[in-house]
Design a protein around this motif. Sequence first.
Motif, PDB file in Angstrom:
ATOM      1  N   MET A   1       0.817  -1.200   0.000  1.00 46.18           N
ATOM      2  CA  MET A   1       0.000   0.000   0.000  1.00 46.18           C
ATOM      3  C   MET A   1       0.859   1.262   0.000  1.00 46.18           C
ATOM      4  O   MET A   1       0.505   2.269  -0.598  1.00 46.18           O
ATOM      5  CB  MET A   1      -0.922   0.001   1.222  1.00 46.18           C
ATOM      6  CG  MET A   1      -1.934   1.148   1.214  1.00 46.18           C
ATOM      7  SD  MET A   1      -2.850   1.241   2.749  1.00 46.18           S
ATOM      8  CE  MET A   1      -3.665  -0.328   2.748  1.00 46.18           C
ATOM      9  N   ARG A   2       2.038   1.187   0.633  1.00 47.44           N
ATOM     10  CA  ARG A   2       2.861   2.393   0.747  1.00 47.44           C
ATOM     11  C   ARG A   2       3.331   2.886  -0.616  1.00 47.44           C
ATOM     12  O   ARG A   2       3.694   4.047  -0.766  1.00 47.44           O
ATOM     13  CB  ARG A   2       4.057   2.143   1.661  1.00 47.44           C
ATOM     14  CG  ARG A   2       5.054   1.120   1.164  1.00 47.44           C
ATOM     15  CD  ARG A   2       6.194   0.966   2.176  1.00 47.44           C
ATOM     16  NE  ARG A   2       7.201   0.033   1.691  1.00 47.44           N
ATOM     17  CZ  ARG A   2       7.228  -1.257   1.975  1.00 47.44           C
ATOM     18  NH1 ARG A   2       6.291  -1.772   2.742  1.00 47.44           N
ATOM     19  NH2 ARG A   2       8.180  -2.040   1.506  1.00 47.44           N
ATOM     20  N   ILE A   3       3.313   1.993  -1.629  1.00 46.12           N
ATOM     21  CA  ILE A   3       3.694   2.400  -2.985  1.00 46.12           C
ATOM     22  C   ILE A   3       2.459   2.639  -3.840  1.00 46.12           C
ATOM     23  O   ILE A   3       2.401   3.601  -4.598  1.00 46.12           O
ATOM     24  CB  ILE A   3       4.603   1.332  -3.617  1.00 46.12           C
ATOM     25  CG1 ILE A   3       5.940   1.278  -2.871  1.00 46.12           C
ATOM     26  CG2 ILE A   3       4.850   1.623  -5.086  1.00 46.12           C
ATOM     27  CD1 ILE A   3       6.842   0.173  -3.352  1.00 46.12           C
ATOM     28  N   LYS A   4       1.457   1.784  -3.717  1.00 46.68           N
ATOM     29  CA  LYS A   4       0.274   1.886  -4.580  1.00 46.68           C
ATOM     30  C   LYS A   4      -0.647   3.037  -4.170  1.00 46.68           C
ATOM     31  O   LYS A   4      -1.233   3.692  -5.014  1.00 46.68           O
ATOM     32  CB  LYS A   4      -0.497   0.563  -4.554  1.00 46.68           C
ATOM     33  CG  LYS A   4       0.245  -0.588  -5.231  1.00 46.68           C
ATOM     34  CD  LYS A   4      -0.637  -1.807  -5.330  1.00 46.68           C
ATOM     35  CE  LYS A   4       0.066  -2.924  -6.086  1.00 46.68           C
ATOM     36  NZ  LYS A   4      -0.785  -4.109  -6.247  1.00 46.68           N
ATOM     37  N   ASP A   5      -0.837   3.258  -2.850  1.00 41.67           N
ATOM     38  CA  ASP A   5      -1.731   4.313  -2.378  1.00 41.67           C
ATOM     39  C   ASP A   5      -1.076   4.969  -1.166  1.00 41.67           C
ATOM     40  O   ASP A   5      -1.438   4.712  -0.016  1.00 41.67           O
ATOM     41  CB  ASP A   5      -3.095   3.697  -2.029  1.00 41.67           C
ATOM     42  CG  ASP A   5      -4.150   4.767  -1.758  1.00 41.67           C
ATOM     43  OD1 ASP A   5      -3.770   5.948  -1.639  1.00 41.67           O
ATOM     44  OD2 ASP A   5      -5.338   4.420  -1.675  1.00 41.67           O
ATOM     45  N   HIS A   6      -0.097   5.836  -1.449  1.00 38.83           N
ATOM     46  CA  HIS A   6       0.727   6.387  -0.377  1.00 38.83           C
ATOM     47  C   HIS A   6      -0.093   7.233   0.580  1.00 38.83           C
ATOM     48  O   HIS A   6       0.124   7.213   1.800  1.00 38.83           O
ATOM     49  CB  HIS A   6       1.869   7.218  -0.988  1.00 38.83           C
ATOM     50  CG  HIS A   6       2.772   7.811   0.036  1.00 38.83           C
ATOM     51  ND1 HIS A   6       2.853   9.151   0.284  1.00 38.83           N
ATOM     52  CD2 HIS A   6       3.618   7.215   0.913  1.00 38.83           C
ATOM     53  CE1 HIS A   6       3.717   9.366   1.257  1.00 38.83           C
ATOM     54  NE2 HIS A   6       4.205   8.217   1.649  1.00 38.83           N
ATOM     55  N   GLU A   7      -1.060   7.988   0.062  1.00 41.25           N
ATOM     56  CA  GLU A   7      -1.870   8.843   0.918  1.00 41.25           C
ATOM     57  C   GLU A   7      -2.640   8.005   1.944  1.00 41.25           C
ATOM     58  O   GLU A   7      -2.691   8.345   3.130  1.00 41.25           O
ATOM     59  CB  GLU A   7      -2.827   9.659   0.045  1.00 41.25           C
ATOM     60  CG  GLU A   7      -3.569  10.741   0.809  1.00 41.25           C
ATOM     61  CD  GLU A   7      -4.388  11.619  -0.121  1.00 41.25           C
ATOM     62  OE1 GLU A   7      -4.816  12.704   0.317  1.00 41.25           O
ATOM     63  OE2 GLU A   7      -4.603  11.223  -1.271  1.00 41.25           O
ATOM     64  N   LEU A  12      -3.424   5.506   7.436  1.00 38.40           N
ATOM     65  CA  LEU A  12      -3.567   4.317   8.284  1.00 38.40           C
ATOM     66  C   LEU A  12      -2.425   4.212   9.294  1.00 38.40           C
ATOM     67  O   LEU A  12      -2.632   3.757  10.425  1.00 38.40           O
ATOM     68  CB  LEU A  12      -3.620   3.066   7.412  1.00 38.40           C
ATOM     69  CG  LEU A  12      -4.882   2.901   6.555  1.00 38.40           C
ATOM     70  CD1 LEU A  12      -4.791   1.646   5.710  1.00 38.40           C
ATOM     71  CD2 LEU A  12      -6.113   2.850   7.446  1.00 38.40           C
ATOM     72  N   LEU A  13      -1.225   4.625   8.888  1.00 40.63           N
ATOM     73  CA  LEU A  13      -0.091   4.606   9.823  1.00 40.63           C
ATOM     74  C   LEU A  13      -0.376   5.545  10.999  1.00 40.63           C
ATOM     75  O   LEU A  13      -0.138   5.202  12.170  1.00 40.63           O
ATOM     76  CB  LEU A  13       1.182   5.024   9.081  1.00 40.63           C
ATOM     77  CG  LEU A  13       2.507   4.679   9.746  1.00 40.63           C
ATOM     78  CD1 LEU A  13       2.657   3.176   9.935  1.00 40.63           C
ATOM     79  CD2 LEU A  13       3.668   5.204   8.893  1.00 40.63           C
ATOM     80  N   ALA A  14      -0.911   6.729  10.685  1.00 38.08           N
ATOM     81  CA  ALA A  14      -1.268   7.678  11.755  1.00 38.08           C
ATOM     82  C   ALA A  14      -2.385   7.116  12.626  1.00 38.08           C
ATOM     83  O   ALA A  14      -2.402   7.306  13.854  1.00 38.08           O
ATOM     84  CB  ALA A  14      -1.689   9.012  11.136  1.00 38.08           C
ATOM     85  N   GLN A  15      -3.324   6.404  12.016  1.00 37.04           N
ATOM     86  CA  GLN A  15      -4.444   5.825  12.774  1.00 37.04           C
ATOM     87  C   GLN A  15      -3.946   4.777  13.767  1.00 37.04           C
ATOM     88  O   GLN A  15      -4.426   4.704  14.908  1.00 37.04           O
ATOM     89  CB  GLN A  15      -5.443   5.224  11.796  1.00 37.04           C
ATOM     90  CG  GLN A  15      -6.682   4.640  12.478  1.00 37.04           C
ATOM     91  CD  GLN A  15      -7.658   4.037  11.472  1.00 37.04           C
ATOM     92  OE1 GLN A  15      -7.499   4.228  10.269  1.00 37.04           O
ATOM     93  NE2 GLN A  15      -8.635   3.314  11.960  1.00 37.04           N
ATOM     94  N   LYS A  32       7.830  -0.101  13.527  1.00 32.30           N
ATOM     95  CA  LYS A  32       9.015   0.768  13.564  1.00 32.30           C
ATOM     96  C   LYS A  32       9.644   0.869  12.174  1.00 32.30           C
ATOM     97  O   LYS A  32      10.064   1.951  11.736  1.00 32.30           O
ATOM     98  CB  LYS A  32      10.035   0.229  14.572  1.00 32.30           C
ATOM     99  CG  LYS A  32      11.334   1.037  14.625  1.00 32.30           C
ATOM    100  CD  LYS A  32      12.243   0.597  15.761  1.00 32.30           C
ATOM    101  CE  LYS A  32      11.755   1.151  17.082  1.00 32.30           C
ATOM    102  NZ  LYS A  32      12.787   1.052  18.153  1.00 32.30           N
ATOM    103  N   TYR A  33       9.668  -0.257  11.476  1.00 34.66           N
ATOM    104  CA  TYR A  33      10.207  -0.253  10.101  1.00 34.66           C
ATOM    105  C   TYR A  33       9.363   0.630   9.192  1.00 34.66           C
ATOM    106  O   TYR A  33       9.884   1.424   8.395  1.00 34.66           O
ATOM    107  CB  TYR A  33      10.254  -1.688   9.568  1.00 34.66           C
ATOM    108  CG  TYR A  33      10.383  -1.795   8.071  1.00 34.66           C
ATOM    109  CD1 TYR A  33      11.566  -1.453   7.415  1.00 34.66           C
ATOM    110  CD2 TYR A  33       9.306  -2.218   7.293  1.00 34.66           C
ATOM    111  CE1 TYR A  33      11.671  -1.542   6.028  1.00 34.66           C
ATOM    112  CE2 TYR A  33       9.397  -2.309   5.913  1.00 34.66           C
ATOM    113  CZ  TYR A  33      10.580  -1.974   5.280  1.00 34.66           C
ATOM    114  OH  TYR A  33      10.686  -2.053   3.928  1.00 34.66           O
ATOM    115  N   LEU A  34       8.029   0.522   9.293  1.00 34.19           N
ATOM    116  CA  LEU A  34       7.143   1.326   8.440  1.00 34.19           C
ATOM    117  C   LEU A  34       7.270   2.815   8.742  1.00 34.19           C
ATOM    118  O   LEU A  34       7.251   3.654   7.841  1.00 34.19           O
ATOM    119  CB  LEU A  34       5.689   0.881   8.621  1.00 34.19           C
ATOM    120  CG  LEU A  34       5.345  -0.522   8.091  1.00 34.19           C
ATOM    121  CD1 LEU A  34       3.897  -0.868   8.408  1.00 34.19           C
ATOM    122  CD2 LEU A  34       5.589  -0.611   6.597  1.00 34.19           C
TER     123      LEU A  34
END
Length: 547
Positions: A1-7, A12-15, A32-34
């Motif tokens: 997802m980080r490449i296909k739909d970065h926004e 989701l990372l913030a969530q 931590k890696y993400l």
Amino acid sequence: MRIKDHERFVHLLAQIHRESPPLTAEERWHLKYLDAYEASLEGNFAAAEAPLRDVIDHSGNPALAAKASSALLTNLAASHRYEEAFTLAHQLTSELPHIQDQSARFAALGTLSQMLNLAGQHDLAVKYAHMMESSTPPGTSTCQPLLKMMAALYSAKQLKSSDQELRRTIDTCQSAQEPIVAAAAELILTNLYLEENQPSRALKLLNRITPGILVNHYFPHTLSAQVQRARAYEQLNRDEEARQAALAAVAFANPGDINDSLRDAYAVLYRLAKRHGNLVSALSYYEHYVRQDKRALDDAAAQAMAYQAVQQQVLTRKLESEALAKQNGLLKLQQALDAKAVETSRLYIATLLIGLATIALWLFRTMRSQRRFKRMATRDGLTGIHNHQHFMAECDRRLRALQKRPGHACLVWIDLDHFKQINDTHGHAIGDAALQHSVAICQHQLRPGDLLGRLGGEEFGILLGDCPRDQAIAIADRIRLAIETHPMVLDGAVVSISASIGVASTTSSGHELQTLCRDADAALYRAKRAGRNRVVADVTDGGLVTA
């Protein structure tokens, strides 16, 4: 997802951080890696380094550690810490055989290809990109390895805007919905347009891809697109727009940045200021340009030196290890050897080399003879096109393949009109030249995949694959007209040639070669009876089409 739909990835990372769900130890390491990966995408390499090293050293997950190593390697290179980067690259290379996780191996190969490209080792970068492509995990697109390959070819100046592989890369990445990688390939294409002085095409492409680049917030792409826009406007003599775009790029960059995009931006500003007589601004921009250019050259030299230094260190350690392992054996061997043994060894080596050379020569001659015999078996000796037997066999094979798809094809029969008169009037040598002349005209009118063969004498056959009847008639008439309007001139003799042509289509005749041949021959016969120098084609209802 980080490449296909970065926004959505950022959201989701913030969530996850906001809601603080209960996580296992392994999930915390992955989070931590993400987080570090996202910091890298935003260009904050310093913030990403410590978490990545922590994952590498303490996560206990080999696959995750390999991915973190790949990300850290990219960050070190972007931070101009080349010796550390190439040292880590060598370590990652040595660990490749032990990386079992397919996605981790995929990421590692991609990063190594990128690093080798950075070091100027373009051939090796392409090799690692091919390895990456062959290691693509199931369900994963080949978009990223194709991009690595294109980046290496672009750096090696072996890529043009018309190259189909670059188009295939863009299409693959767009189909895989990987906008960041697709944008990288499209920016390569834009650069090629600008280098080939096609600013309008570059600007059109930039207008299409810029909204997506801005949505993904990937810093290098945003800066590169802005500078390319300035260069395109400059080439189009839209000076004020070029100046505004270049100034926006300079304002967007981080203080102290060194990169080709900033150098190009200052170069645009310098040329525009000089063109408009603003010498004070021109001098200021030129100083910035020279500073960027010098630092870029120094940076490139530092990359090469770091790569060579690490290679030398690796080689030295390897040689020292081998030397220690072999020292005792070498000492004993030296004591055991005498003059007779040395002489015998040389004799054996000489004999072996002679034998190998003889075998190699024999193999070379055998292969050359096989190629010559194969060509003689499939090609017409006079015209160089397929002979009757090979043409018919290849037609049958292609028609069967088209029937399975299904697809349509047309069989074209060509007969040179009154060819016997040419032989009788001018001699057989001129007749042979007329055949070669007619074949050359046919080849010029055909598509790359069309099949041309000599049926015998002055008769020729063409198989047009994936070709409807109307298009086949048009191609046949172009061939007829080209033969008619291009008489052969040889040794002062002008020889006019015309051709009668019959066309049969799988639409009405089916895919059986024998039926197609019969219908094409019947159409050819009608063309000759109707006065020659014309195209006749059978149609579905039993009628004829004449051109």
